[in-house]
Motif scaffolding. Sequence first.
Motif, mmCIF file in Angstrom:
data_model
loop_
_atom_site.group_PDB
_atom_site.id
_atom_site.type_symbol
_atom_site.label_atom_id
_atom_site.label_comp_id
_atom_site.label_asym_id
_atom_site.label_seq_id
_atom_site.Cartn_x
_atom_site.Cartn_y
_atom_site.Cartn_z
ATOM 1 N N ASP A 1 31.413 29.428 -2.240
ATOM 2 C CA ASP A 1 31.295 30.855 -2.531
ATOM 3 C C ASP A 1 29.999 31.211 -3.263
ATOM 4 O OD1 ASP A 1 33.743 31.304 -1.305
ATOM 5 O OD2 ASP A 1 34.850 30.957 -3.163
ATOM 6 N N ASN B 1 24.945 43.658 3.038
ATOM 7 C CA ASN B 1 25.858 43.816 1.912
ATOM 8 C C ASN B 1 26.083 45.282 1.546
ATOM 9 O OD1 ASN B 1 23.321 44.312 0.873
ATOM 10 N ND2 ASN B 1 23.642 43.144 -1.000
ATOM 11 N N ARG C 1 33.938 48.275 -0.881
ATOM 12 C CA ARG C 1 35.215 47.633 -1.197
ATOM 13 C C ARG C 1 36.350 48.661 -1.151
ATOM 14 N NH1 ARG C 1 35.619 42.651 -3.247
ATOM 15 N NH2 ARG C 1 37.580 43.210 -4.246
ATOM 16 N N ASP D 1 29.775 46.396 -2.516
ATOM 17 C CA ASP D 1 29.879 45.077 -3.127
ATOM 18 C C ASP D 1 28.610 44.303 -2.782
ATOM 19 O OD1 ASP D 1 30.516 42.604 -4.109
ATOM 20 O OD2 ASP D 1 32.333 42.337 -2.909
ATOM 21 N N ASP E 1 27.502 41.503 -3.682
ATOM 22 C CA ASP E 1 27.666 40.049 -3.552
ATOM 23 C C ASP E 1 28.397 39.645 -2.274
ATOM 24 O OD1 ASP E 1 26.329 39.652 -5.912
ATOM 25 O OD2 ASP E 1 28.155 39.519 -7.118
ATOM 26 N N ASN E 2 28.856 40.595 -1.506
ATOM 27 C CA ASN E 2 29.550 40.304 -0.248
ATOM 28 C C ASN E 2 28.501 40.376 0.865
ATOM 29 O OD1 ASN E 2 31.258 40.221 1.999
ATOM 30 N ND2 ASN E 2 32.909 41.167 0.848
ATOM 31 N N ARG F 1 29.719 35.515 3.998
ATOM 32 C CA ARG F 1 30.801 35.591 4.994
ATOM 33 C C ARG F 1 30.633 34.512 6.057
ATOM 34 N NH1 ARG F 1 29.525 41.008 3.949
ATOM 35 N NH2 ARG F 1 28.251 41.154 5.823
ATOM 36 N N SER G 1 36.517 38.924 4.550
ATOM 37 C CA SER G 1 36.380 40.249 3.933
ATOM 38 C C SER G 1 36.980 41.379 4.765
ATOM 39 C CB SER G 1 34.913 40.562 3.590
ATOM 40 O OG SER G 1 34.416 39.611 2.678
ATOM 41 N N THR H 1 39.272 43.199 2.399
ATOM 42 C CA THR H 1 38.793 43.720 1.118
ATOM 43 C C THR H 1 37.761 44.835 1.272
ATOM 44 O OG1 THR H 1 37.085 42.011 0.972
ATOM 45 C CG2 THR H 1 39.204 41.535 -0.089
ATOM 46 N N LEU H 2 37.204 44.978 2.467
ATOM 47 C CA LEU H 2 36.201 46.021 2.703
ATOM 48 C C LEU H 2 36.782 47.132 3.565
ATOM 49 C CD1 LEU H 2 33.120 43.732 3.480
ATOM 50 C CD2 LEU H 2 33.718 44.806 1.304
#
Length: 173
Positions: free
Chosen positions: A54, A71, A75, A82, A84-85, A90, A130, A133-134
């Motif tokens: 991660d 990115n 979220r 986000d 950091d995503n 991914r 993700s 979460t997105l």
Amino acid sequence: MSNLDRMLRNRWIQLVGIVLIGVISFSLSGAIEGLPIARFLAPQAAVAQRINPDNVWRTVYQNLPDLPLENQYIRKDTGKVDPDNTLVGRFIRYHVYLKGRPPFYRLDWKMTLADYLGVNGVMEESTYPSHDTLRKNPLEGDIAAIDRLNRAQRDALVQALVDAFSPQKEGGR
């Protein structure tokens, strides 16, 4: 199957079992350390536990700053972007957690690239990292971003990933 065939088959199975037990015992004793075969028998999962998949994406972006971040996704829980995503984050999670591929070998990363390029099977939106979460599933954008990379960029990505996950040898590399 004749009695002789059965007997030979049973002996063969016993021999294979004995060899496997010997190799496992030998490797657990540490006696193979330093031998060329050790790198194939060594438990590389232990290395993966020390290197957190991660967090590897940061190293890859440090080495390849021109790689797209992708990115910009929002979220679900916070309603905020986000940062950091990322695409590489991914990509790594898809490779390691979803496909269960080892992160140490170029061929495995190339298979994951082939997944994104649509030549190695179908990627499922419902399981993509993700997706839950997105607000918007990043799969389509990630596929497009990987598709826009040229061959040299894809090769550099693969090498950066292998380097990031490979344990550093004593005395440097």
